[in-house]
Scaffold this active site. Structure first.
Site, PDB file in Angstrom:
ATOM      1  CG  ASP A  66     -76.963  27.108  58.839  1.00 59.41           C
ATOM      2  OD1 ASP A  66     -78.031  26.412  59.304  1.00 59.41           O
ATOM      3  OD2 ASP A  66     -76.935  28.099  59.390  1.00 59.41           O
ATOM      4  CG  ASN A 135     -68.434  33.491  64.450  1.00 56.69           C
ATOM      5  OD1 ASN A 135     -69.397  33.395  65.291  1.00 56.69           O
ATOM      6  ND2 ASN A 135     -67.782  33.289  63.870  1.00 56.69           N
ATOM      7  CG  HIS A 137     -72.349  32.177  63.607  1.00 51.93           C
ATOM      8  ND1 HIS A 137     -71.244  31.067  63.164  1.00 51.93           N
ATOM      9  CD2 HIS A 137     -73.217  31.755  63.825  1.00 51.93           C
ATOM     10  CE1 HIS A 137     -71.387  29.538  63.630  1.00 51.93           C
ATOM     11  NE2 HIS A 137     -72.629  29.444  64.224  1.00 51.93           N
ATOM     12  CD  GLU A 142     -68.361  32.345  59.960  1.00 52.67           C
ATOM     13  OE1 GLU A 142     -68.853  32.733  61.771  1.00 52.67           O
ATOM     14  OE2 GLU A 142     -68.283  31.058  59.999  1.00 52.67           O
TER      15      GLU A 142
HETATM   16  O1  LIG Z   1     -76.756  25.277  69.159  1.00 49.96           O
HETATM   17  P1  LIG Z   1     -74.540  25.139  68.726  1.00 49.96           P
HETATM   18  O2  LIG Z   1     -74.612  24.170  68.152  1.00 49.96           O
HETATM   19  O3  LIG Z   1     -74.035  25.705  69.230  1.00 49.96           O
HETATM   20  O4  LIG Z   1     -74.794  26.240  67.264  1.00 49.96           O
HETATM   21  C1  LIG Z   1     -74.975  27.478  67.231  1.00 49.96           C
HETATM   22  C2  LIG Z   1     -75.104  28.105  66.042  1.00 49.96           C
HETATM   23  O5  LIG Z   1     -74.235  27.400  64.625  1.00 49.96           O
HETATM   24  C3  LIG Z   1     -74.655  27.062  63.559  1.00 49.96           C
HETATM   25  O6  LIG Z   1     -74.618  25.816  63.820  1.00 49.96           O
HETATM   26  C4  LIG Z   1     -74.597  27.009  62.589  1.00 49.96           C
HETATM   27  O7  LIG Z   1     -76.200  28.220  62.117  1.00 49.96           O
HETATM   28  C5  LIG Z   1     -76.399  27.043  64.165  1.00 49.96           C
HETATM   29  O8  LIG Z   1     -77.305  25.748  63.565  1.00 49.96           O
HETATM   30  C6  LIG Z   1     -76.427  27.377  65.064  1.00 49.96           C
HETATM   31  O9  LIG Z   1     -77.638  27.967  65.802  1.00 49.96           O
END
Ligand SMILES: O=P(O)(O)OC[C@H]1O[C@](O)(CO)[C@@H](O)[C@@H]1O
Length: 249
Positions: A66, A135, A137, A142
């Protein structure tokens, strides 16, 4: 399916070795990569091991999950910048080997179509690395994203903007939209490992553990994948019954 490790570093060590073994078995492996703070120790360890073993990555291809819409690739908070800083430049992957969806292009609908098509044209992902949002995702899919979605533009939930807002100077700068691989693209990967670390992920991991397969919890679809492993440190696994947890080290 659910595995607990003593620490985030232990996960990084195991996962890094797993990616190396994947590449040794298939030198032209196609890897699906994730961003986020969870992946930092994984990429650090992987980069160290690539250097230690002088691993040949010349035939590897990578596809990221993403990217924010509206951020240029060189923006310090873009995922393109993150990947170059934390991985690609360290292991010297050439730009021709790495793909990220662009959130900064003239025709984003075309970009979406072409991104999923490119993944399929190269034979699909051999391995997909995933983090998880608080949440549920995966990528930026989402809650209530269709399970049969391909690469698409999403409006980020307020929850996600708050979670990721810590990296931006002020609220107005936090992107409102992102481009993400779809859930179907992710599920077509031959193998998937999802990683969650830290106490702030305990609740979502318990929700995932207890959830039926339901678009309200995007990560729940992973329970249908034939080769899924979910790696947690002890803090992230703290609300899941011990009897459901496996160990690898
Ligand atoms: O590892 P973090 O910073 O908790 O982010 C969780 C997920 O959400 C995101 O920021 C969105 O995809 C990813 O890059 C990551 O896998």
């Amino acid at each position: 399916m659910f595995f607990v490790f003593p620490s985030a570093d232990a996960i990084a060590q195991h996962l890094s070795q797993h990616i190396i073994d994947t590449i040794k078995r298939k030198p032209n492996a196609v890897l699906g990569l994730a961003t986020g703070s969870t992946m930092l120790p994984v990429y650090q360890r992987f980069a160290e091991q690539v250097q230690e073993h002088a691993l040949d990555l010349s035939q590897v291809t990578t596809y990221n999950l993403d990217e924010y819409v509206g951020l240029a690739p060189e923006h310090p908070q873009s995922y393109n910048h993150y990947m170059h800083e934390h991985l690609f430049d360290k292991i010297k992957l050439d730009d021709s080997q790495v793909y990220l969806p662009s959130g900064h292009c003239a025709d984003i609908d075309l970009e979406c179509k072409e991104y999923s098509a490119k993944i399929q044209a190269c034979g699909g992902l051999d391995f997909q690395l995933l983090g998880i949002g608080t949440n549920g995702h995966i990528g930026f899919n989402e809650p209530y994203t269709a399970f049969d979605s391909q690469t698409h533009v999403v409006e980020l939930s307020e929850n996600t903007r708050i979670d990721n807002g810590r990296f931006f100077d002020n609220w107005a700068e936090v992107p409102t939209h992102a481009i993400t691989m779809g859930i179907q693209d992710i599920m077509q990967a031959k193998e998937i490992i999802l990683v969650a670390t830290g106490a702030h992920k305990a609740e979502v991991m318990a929700n995932l553990f207890n959830s039926p397969i339901d678009e309200a919890m995007p990560a729940s679809i992973l329970k249908q994948h034939p080769r899924i492993k979910i790696f947690m440190d002890q803090s992230a696994a703290s609300l899941i019954p011990d009897s459901a947890l496996n160990t690898l080290c």
